[in-house]
Structure formats: structure tokens, C-alpha cells
Design an enzyme around this catalytic site. Structure first.
Site, PDB file in Angstrom:
ATOM      1  N   ASP A  95       0.824  -1.206   0.000  1.00 38.66           N
ATOM      2  CA  ASP A  95       0.000   0.000   0.000  1.00 38.66           C
ATOM      3  C   ASP A  95       0.860   1.260   0.000  1.00 38.66           C
ATOM      4  O   ASP A  95       2.092   1.205   0.053  1.00 38.66           O
ATOM      5  CB  ASP A  95      -0.901   0.020   1.243  1.00 38.66           C
ATOM      6  CG  ASP A  95      -1.994  -1.033   1.189  1.00 38.66           C
ATOM      7  OD1 ASP A  95      -2.328  -1.481   0.081  1.00 38.66           O
ATOM      8  OD2 ASP A  95      -2.506  -1.401   2.265  1.00 38.66           O
ATOM      9  N   TYR A 131       6.097 -10.107   6.485  1.00 38.12           N
ATOM     10  CA  TYR A 131       6.068  -8.667   6.723  1.00 38.12           C
ATOM     11  C   TYR A 131       6.610  -8.367   8.115  1.00 38.12           C
ATOM     12  O   TYR A 131       6.466  -9.158   9.046  1.00 38.12           O
ATOM     13  CB  TYR A 131       4.638  -8.123   6.635  1.00 38.12           C
ATOM     14  CG  TYR A 131       4.137  -7.909   5.231  1.00 38.12           C
ATOM     15  CD1 TYR A 131       4.290  -6.673   4.601  1.00 38.12           C
ATOM     16  CD2 TYR A 131       3.499  -8.933   4.533  1.00 38.12           C
ATOM     17  CE1 TYR A 131       3.816  -6.466   3.317  1.00 38.12           C
ATOM     18  CE2 TYR A 131       3.025  -8.737   3.243  1.00 38.12           C
ATOM     19  CZ  TYR A 131       3.188  -7.498   2.647  1.00 38.12           C
ATOM     20  OH  TYR A 131       2.720  -7.301   1.370  1.00 38.12           O
TER      21      TYR A 131
END
EC number: 5.4.99.12
Length: 299
Positions: free
Chosen positions: A67, A125
């Protein structure tokens, strides 16, 4: 009779699929994916590739769609091209044409049936939280500054460990997702404090749209004693999406790596990318007064 120079594409006898190990500092980008009115990593990369191979339409595919503001230490991308440029030469050639906020670590040849996204067996992540009293300019682009209370790592670990395995995580999926279902397998979780820095790592077979940022915001609420571990678990197990409103900011998130059945790069793009600030000690003496411990009350 004079001959005009030909603009036709040179013959390419062997179509090639190239895989890239990619890093980017996400602050200046609207995310990975190309957008009509935004500066995306994908658009920058495809423009650089087209300068080197202008004879065919270029389309890139990534292991993860990060994002706005999200960083990557080990993004994996593939594209198809001709055979004019040796596979290993793509990395230096692209680095000479990309902004310094995007770096190609390595470029390798892959089979035509290999796919950066669909061949991946996991993504990992990391989210970094700066839990110190004083803000730090040099940490700000890479971490979320939360300083009201010292985070309770024990409670946060308990909440994380309950997520291991195959579950429906629709409570942590933002509106607009194109996925047909919200089931994914969380393979590993880890939470480490070092000085004022708290690092959360999550590895899963795949991630939902906005999943990590929504999850981290809830996890911080657990660490600040604003949410119990039991309520955290009930929210996602009972798919109570309406109770999951806040998302952690994108700049604290980094795609560490994507994994495949066989290692495809000679050196993993994430291997020597430990953030320097995570290894730093807390502020030098005299130390500020300690943060107040979170109370036992649940809100």
C-alpha cells in the site's frame, strides 16, 4: 535505391522471463500497483524496463501489492522480455534508470511457468513500532511512534500466537478486496523489543487487503491494555469487522521477503537489510522518566 532504417523489433529467438529481487523506500509512492493519478513503484519499474526493451509491451507482476507508504526489502517481481540483454545484466541496467528510492538487488532467469505471485509459498512482513517517549526524525519514515504507554509485549505475544494456522481473517480485510474468500494460513509470528523499538513479524501463505495494518492497530490496543487478548481473538474469530476501525500507518510496514519452493536468488534481497535503527540503543543518559505501565483495566 536507398534503404530506410528499419524500426522493427530485432529478432528474439528465445522469449525470457526475468525475476527481480527489489527494494524500495515507500514514502514517495502510492504503493506498488500502477494508478492513474499516482506515483507507483510498478509504473517507475515498467518505464525503466521499456527503455531497455522498447519493442514489446511490458507488464510486471509482484509477489505482494504493498500500500501507500509501505516499504519493501525483498519484493519479488517478474516480467517477460526478449533475449538481447543477459539476465544478470538487467539489475545494473535498471538501477541506472530508476530513482534511488528503488533498487534492484538481483535479476535471474526463470521458467515460463514460474510466477512471482502464484508460485510464492509465503510472504513475510515486519511492522516496526517506536515506543519511546521522544520522537526521532530519523525513525519517523520507518516506524510508528506510539509513546503513551510502554507496550506490554507479553500480552501482544499471546494475541499473536493465537492466530497461527488456517483461519478466516475477514475482520482484518479492508473494503474493496477482490479476494473470493478471507482464509489464509499464518505460518510464523514473532515479536521482539530492543530498547525503544518493537518489531512484529508475520509470515503467511498470503495476506488480505490491509490485513497487517488493521491487525497491528488492534495488537497495539492489546499492548496498551485498551483491549483484552480475549476480545482481540473474538473480534477476528467471530469476523466482527465493524469493530476493527483503526489501521496502523503504512510507513511502519515493510515486506521483508517472499518465499518459493526453491531459492531463486544467489543472495536473498532481505538478508543484509536489517534496519539500522532497530539495532540502536535507547536514548543516551540521562534517561527520561520511564513510561507509565499500562493499567490492568480493559476499555
Amino acid at each position: 535505391m536507398s534503404s530506410e532504417p528499419s524500426s522493427a523489433a530485432p529478432e528474439s529467438t528465445i522469449p525470457r522471463r526475468i525475476a527481480l529481487s527489489l527494494q524500495y523506500e515507500g514514502s514517495a509512492f502510492c504503493g506498488w500497483q500502477r494508478q492513474r493519478n499516482g506515483n507507483s513503484v510498478q509504473a517507475q519499474l515498467e518505464a525503466a524496463i521499456e527503455q531497455l526493451d522498447p519493442y514489446r509491451p511490458i507488464q510486471t507482476f509482484a509477489a505482494g501489492r504493498t500500500d501507500t507508504g509501505v516499504h519493501a526489502a525483498g519484493q519479488v517481481v517478474h516480467f517477460d522480455c526478449g533475449d538481447r540483454i543477459p539476465p544478470a545484466k538487467w539489475a545494473p541496467a535498471l538501477n541506472g534508470r530508476l530513482p534511488f528510492t528503488i533498487r534492484v538487488r538481483e535479476s535471474v532467469l526463470r521458467p515460463k511457468d514460474w510466477h512471482a505471485c502464484y508460485s510464492a509459498t509465503y510472504r513475510r512482513y515486519r511492522y516496526t513500532i517506536h515506543n519511546g517517549r521522544r520522537p526521532n526524525l530519523f525513525l519517523a519514515p520507518w516506524s510508528w511512534h506510539r509513546y503513551q504507554l510502554r507496550l506490554d509485549e507479553s500480552r501482544m505475544r499471546d494475541a499473536l500466537n493465537g492466530m497461527l494456522g488456517l483461519h478466516d481473517f475477514s475482520a482484518f480485510m479492508r473494503a474493496g478486496s477482490r479476494r473470493a474468500h478471507a482464509r489464509t494460513t499464518v505460518q510464523e509470528v514473532d515479536l521482539v523489543r530492543q530498547g525503544d523499538m518493537v518489531r512484529v513479524e508475520i509470515q503467511a501463505s498470503g495476506f488480505l487487503y490491509g490485513m497487517v495494518r488493521l491487525l497491528i492497530a488492534q495488537l497495539v490496543a492489546v499492548g496498551e491494555h485498551r483491549l483484552s487478548v480475549q476480545d482481540f481473538e473474538q473480534r477476528w474469530r467471530q469476523r466482527r469487522r465493524h469493530e476493527v476501525r483503526e489501521a496502523a500507518p503504512g510507513h511502519g510496514l515493510c515486506l521483508l521477503r517472499a518465499g518459493y519452493e526453491q531459492e531463486i536468488f544467489t543472495r536473498a534481497g532481505w538478508y543484509d537489510c536489517q534496519p539500522w535503527f532497530f539495532l540502536a540503543e535507547s536514548d543516551p543518559p540521562p534517561d527520561p522518566p520511564p513510561l507509565p505501565e499500562a493499567s490492568g483495566s480493559e476499555l
